[in-house]
Motif scaffolding. Sequence first.
Motif, PDB file in Angstrom:
ATOM      1  N   UNK A   8      -0.332   8.321  -3.528  1.00  0.00           N
ATOM      2  CA  UNK A   8      -1.526   8.235  -4.099  1.00  0.00           C
ATOM      3  C   UNK A   8      -1.935   9.317  -4.698  1.00  0.00           C
ATOM      4  N   UNK A   9      -1.747  10.553  -4.089  1.00  0.00           N
ATOM      5  CA  UNK A   9      -2.447  11.855  -4.603  1.00  0.00           C
ATOM      6  C   UNK A   9      -1.381  12.070  -5.977  1.00  0.00           C
ATOM      7  N   UNK A  10      -0.222  12.107  -5.964  1.00  0.00           N
ATOM      8  CA  UNK A  10       0.794  12.004  -7.147  1.00  0.00           C
ATOM      9  C   UNK A  10       0.131  11.082  -8.264  1.00  0.00           C
ATOM     10  N   UNK A  48       0.896  -1.204   0.016  1.00  0.00           N
ATOM     11  CA  UNK A  48      -0.073   0.072  -0.092  1.00  0.00           C
ATOM     12  C   UNK A  48       0.776   1.359   0.029  1.00  0.00           C
ATOM     13  N   UNK A  49       0.575   2.143  -0.895  1.00  0.00           N
ATOM     14  CA  UNK A  49       1.488   3.471  -0.891  1.00  0.00           C
ATOM     15  C   UNK A  49       0.824   4.419  -0.208  1.00  0.00           C
ATOM     16  N   UNK A  50       1.670   5.544   0.287  1.00  0.00           N
ATOM     17  CA  UNK A  50       1.423   6.316   1.345  1.00  0.00           C
ATOM     18  C   UNK A  50       0.437   7.355   0.456  1.00  0.00           C
ATOM     19  N   UNK A  51      -0.181   8.247   1.064  1.00  0.00           N
ATOM     20  CA  UNK A  51      -1.209   9.366   0.676  1.00  0.00           C
ATOM     21  C   UNK A  51      -0.551  10.186  -0.261  1.00  0.00           C
ATOM     22  N   UNK A  52       0.521  10.760  -0.043  1.00  0.00           N
ATOM     23  CA  UNK A  52       1.071  11.724  -1.004  1.00  0.00           C
ATOM     24  C   UNK A  52       1.424  11.034  -2.526  1.00  0.00           C
ATOM     25  N   UNK A 107      -3.096  12.430  -9.570  1.00  0.00           N
ATOM     26  CA  UNK A 107      -2.856  13.773 -10.563  1.00  0.00           C
ATOM     27  C   UNK A 107      -2.343  13.501 -11.864  1.00  0.00           C
ATOM     28  N   UNK A 108      -1.475  12.426 -11.901  1.00  0.00           N
ATOM     29  CA  UNK A 108      -0.920  12.018 -13.112  1.00  0.00           C
ATOM     30  C   UNK A 108      -2.039  11.399 -13.736  1.00  0.00           C
ATOM     31  N   UNK A 109      -2.782  10.463 -13.352  1.00  0.00           N
ATOM     32  CA  UNK A 109      -3.771  10.029 -14.203  1.00  0.00           C
ATOM     33  C   UNK A 109      -5.042  11.073 -14.693  1.00  0.00           C
ATOM     34  N   UNK A 110      -5.275  12.137 -13.829  1.00  0.00           N
ATOM     35  CA  UNK A 110      -6.045  13.148 -14.471  1.00  0.00           C
ATOM     36  C   UNK A 110      -5.222  13.689 -15.496  1.00  0.00           C
ATOM     37  N   UNK A 111      -4.281  14.113 -15.497  1.00  0.00           N
ATOM     38  CA  UNK A 111      -3.479  14.692 -16.528  1.00  0.00           C
ATOM     39  C   UNK A 111      -3.446  13.799 -17.914  1.00  0.00           C
ATOM     40  N   UNK A 112      -3.250  12.509 -17.627  1.00  0.00           N
ATOM     41  CA  UNK A 112      -3.620  11.813 -18.708  1.00  0.00           C
ATOM     42  C   UNK A 112      -5.140  11.709 -19.401  1.00  0.00           C
ATOM     43  N   UNK A 144     -10.770  13.833  -2.077  1.00  0.00           N
ATOM     44  CA  UNK A 144     -10.649  13.119  -0.827  1.00  0.00           C
ATOM     45  C   UNK A 144      -9.267  12.640  -0.449  1.00  0.00           C
ATOM     46  N   UNK A 145      -8.403  12.578  -1.137  1.00  0.00           N
ATOM     47  CA  UNK A 145      -7.024  12.282  -0.776  1.00  0.00           C
ATOM     48  C   UNK A 145      -6.326  13.608  -0.267  1.00  0.00           C
ATOM     49  N   UNK A 146      -6.660  14.802  -0.687  1.00  0.00           N
ATOM     50  CA  UNK A 146      -6.259  15.912  -0.275  1.00  0.00           C
ATOM     51  C   UNK A 146      -6.762  16.174   1.376  1.00  0.00           C
ATOM     52  N   UNK A 147      -8.191  15.792   1.417  1.00  0.00           N
ATOM     53  CA  UNK A 147      -8.756  16.165   2.541  1.00  0.00           C
ATOM     54  C   UNK A 147      -8.206  14.966   3.791  1.00  0.00           C
ATOM     55  N   UNK A 148      -7.699  13.816   3.237  1.00  0.00           N
ATOM     56  CA  UNK A 148      -7.262  12.950   4.179  1.00  0.00           C
ATOM     57  C   UNK A 148      -5.675  12.942   4.725  1.00  0.00           C
TER      58      UNK A 148
END
Length: 142
Positions: A7-9, A1-5, A12-17, A74-78
């Motif tokens: 996951x957030x990165x 399991x990866x850390x939240x940061x 964001x990469x997926x959103x850019x794609x 949600x990731x940012x809020x967590x």
Amino acid sequence: MTDRLTQLQNAIDQLAVQFYSAMHYLDTHHDFVPLDTEAKVSDPQVTVDDPAVFEATKLELARDIMIKTRQIDLLIASLPGAGVSEQDQLDRVRKLEQDLVGAETERQRWLARRNELLDKCDSVILQLARRKNEIETGRHAG
């Protein structure tokens, strides 16, 4: 399991794609609409989709982008510290530093205890070896 940061990165990469893919789709599958008196143009590199398919795909792409942005929210809020003042964060860091100093002191105490017990074990082993040697020497002498 990866850390939240991480996951957030990744999100964001997926959103850019997704943004790029949506723009690419719109650019390569749109119909050409003429302006007022101009003639309708075409581009051989553009595959014009049926208007219903084009609209449905646009809605799906928009929905996917909205879902990804909600995941990012949600990731940012967590994230730790989200919605917490800078002073509260600094106070928490100071407390964590104090806890770390306490844990290091405890670790050093246990290391000293370990060394003390190792010395006792060494002493017992040496005494047993001497006794064994004395017993064996006594047998050979008699």
